[in-house]
Design a protein around this motif. Sequence first.
Motif, PDB file in Angstrom:
ATOM      1  N   ARG A 293     -66.303  50.704  66.175  1.00  0.00           N
ATOM      2  CA  ARG A 293     -67.727  50.513  65.859  1.00  0.00           C
ATOM      3  C   ARG A 293     -68.047  49.079  65.455  1.00  0.00           C
ATOM      4  N   ASP A 294     -67.056  48.343  65.008  1.00  0.00           N
ATOM      5  CA  ASP A 294     -67.314  46.956  64.629  1.00  0.00           C
ATOM      6  C   ASP A 294     -66.965  45.971  65.737  1.00  0.00           C
ATOM      7  N   ALA A 295     -66.453  46.467  66.852  1.00  0.00           N
ATOM      8  CA  ALA A 295     -66.042  45.556  67.923  1.00  0.00           C
ATOM      9  C   ALA A 295     -67.270  44.853  68.492  1.00  0.00           C
ATOM     10  N   PHE A 296     -67.155  43.588  68.717  1.00  0.00           N
ATOM     11  CA  PHE A 296     -68.250  42.869  69.386  1.00  0.00           C
ATOM     12  C   PHE A 296     -67.642  41.709  70.137  1.00  0.00           C
ATOM     13  N   ARG A 297     -68.367  41.195  71.100  1.00  0.00           N
ATOM     14  CA  ARG A 297     -67.888  39.987  71.758  1.00  0.00           C
ATOM     15  C   ARG A 297     -69.044  39.223  72.346  1.00  0.00           C
ATOM     16  N   THR A 298     -68.849  37.943  72.419  1.00  0.00           N
ATOM     17  CA  THR A 298     -69.814  37.080  73.070  1.00  0.00           C
ATOM     18  C   THR A 298     -69.261  36.845  74.466  1.00  0.00           C
TER      19      THR A 298
END
Lengths: 308, 269
Positions: A293-298
Motif C-alpha cells: 500500500r505504500d509502494a510508489f514510483r516516479t
Amino acid sequence: MNDTNPMLHLEDVYMRYPSRDGTPITILNDIDLKVRQGEFITVVGPSGCGKSTLLRLILGAESPTEGAVLLDGKKLDAPNRNRGIVFQKYSLFPHLSVMDNIVFGLDAEAHGMFLGWLKPGQMRQRRRAFRDQAQVYLERIGLADAADKYPHELSGGMRQRVAIAQSLIMKPRILLMDEPFGALDHATRTEMQLFILEQWEQAEMTIFFVTHDLEEACFLGSRVLVLSQYYQTDAGRGQGAKIVGDFATPGGHPKPTDFLYSEEMSQLVHRIRSEGLSPDNLQHIRDFNLTHRDAFRTVNPEEWQREQ
Amino acid sequence: MKFLSMHAKFGPVTTALLSASLFVLCVAAYFTASHIRHQENPKDKIMPTIGKMWKGVENTAFKEDRKGEYRLWVDTWASAKRLGYSTLLLVLAVLLGLHMGLYPFFEAVFYRFILFFDKVPALALLPILFIIFGLGELSKVMLILLGVFPTIALDTYLRAKAVPREQIIKGRTLGAGSAKITYGVVLPQIMPDVLNTIRLNFKAMVLFLIAGESLAATAGLGYRIFVVRRYIAMEIIIPYVLWMSLLAFVADLLVRLWIKKRYAWYQAH
C-alpha cells in the motif's frame, strides 16, 4: 501509526560510482520508497544488486548521487544514534566486555570522552544507572550470566544478540541489519529469527533487514522489497537496480514457524526467484509487483510510455 | 629420525633440556677455550676465566671506584634514564600515527613526510644532533627517539587504518563523537599491537643508545664498554654485555606479561 508522514522517505535516488575507466556505473536506479514506523522490511536481491548500498544510504554512511533520503522529513547526513546497525561481523567492540559493549552508547552520550575525569562522582552514579538499564536488556536477550565475558568468548549467535541489544538500548528510530545471521549455522539461525521477531514485537521498532536468503526474507518481513538489476524498459535492458517487487507478505505478522514449510511460502519464494533473481527473465518495468500500500514510483517516460 | 619429524612430541623435561642445550654448549665451549689459553699464558686477557670475570663484576658492581661510585649501577641508571625518556616521548609517535590513520587531514600532512623521514639513517643524523643539541643528554635522547619514531608512528598508522570501518560506523550509530571513537574505540583496540611494536623496537633503541654513548658521555653501559675496551678489559666487557642483554630480555618479558594481563581479549581475538 502516522498515515500522512512516512518515517523514512526515499525519492528518485540514484547511486553511481566511477568505474575503472572513468565512466560512471549505476548501482541504484531511481529508487522510490516510503517506510512507516513499525514495519519489518526485508530486502532481497541477486548478489551485487546494491542491497548493502541501499542500507548504507539509509544509514547515512554514503549519500546518494541524486535524489533525497529523508528521515522524519529531514535529510540524512552522517550515521548517528537515530539509526542502529547490526553487521554480519565486527558489530561488537572486541576490547569491551558484553556489559561494556551494551553500555557503550549510553556512556558515550552522557559524558563525552573526558568529562568523566572532571566529575568522577557524578559519573560513577550515572554509570551504575546505565548498568542497571543494560542488565534489563541482558536478561531480555538471555545472556545475564555473560555480562563479564568478552565477545571472543561467545558463540556467533550470542554475539549477534549482544549486538542487537547494544543497538536497541539507544532506542533508534530504525534498526538496520546487514545479513546479520549470514554467518550462523542453520539451527542458530532459526533461533535468531524467532528472537528478532520477539524483539521487534516487544520494542515496537522499525527494522530494515537485508538478506540473501529468500525464505528468511519472507518469514521475517511484514513487507518484502526485491531489488534487482535484471529487468527491461522500453529503452532496453535496465542499468542498475530498481525495486522490482514491493509487497506485504501474506497472512498475519509475525508468522507461525509453520509458515516456513507452507505451500504459500514456497510459491512466494519461487515467484521472487523467477521475477527478481533470474538474469534470463527480464521483467518489463510495467509488470513489477508493487502491490504494497505504500509502494510508489516516479516513472521516466523514456523507460515506459504508459499510453501505448 | 622420529624426533625430527613435524609430528614429534616432547615432554616438558625434554623440551627444557633441549632449550638449555645451546646455552650450556656455548658456556662450556667458552670456558674450555679459556682454560686452554690460560694454561699457555696465565695472564691472558682475551678470554678471562670465571674467577676473573667475577672479580670484574665485584669491582664494578659492589666496590666504590675512585670517584666513590658503584660503577655498574651508575652506568645502568644513566642508560635507563635515556631510554626511559625516549620511550615516554614515543607516546607522541603513537598519537601521531593514530591520528594519521583516522583523520585525512593528518594523513595528508604527515604521511609522506614521516615516510621520507623513516628513510633517513638516524645514525647519520648523530653529528647534526650533537651540533644542535650539544653533547649532553638531550642529543642522546633525541637520537634514540628519532631512530624509532617513524617506525612506531607508521606502524600505529597502519594498524589504526586496519580497524574495520564497521567499528567506527557502529560507534557513530551509538552516539559516540570523534574523541570517543579515536580514544575509546580505535586506540584501545590497537594498543596491544602498538605495545608489541614498541617491544620489538627495544633492540633498535638500545643500538642508538650505545651509538650515542660511545661518542660522548660520562656514564652509561655503552660508554663503559667503549672505555674499558682500551685496556682490553674483557672481564668487564663480557659481564656488561650479558647484563644489557638480560635487562632488555626482562623489559621485553614485562611488556609481554602486561599485554597478556591487561589485554586478555587480545590473545584469542
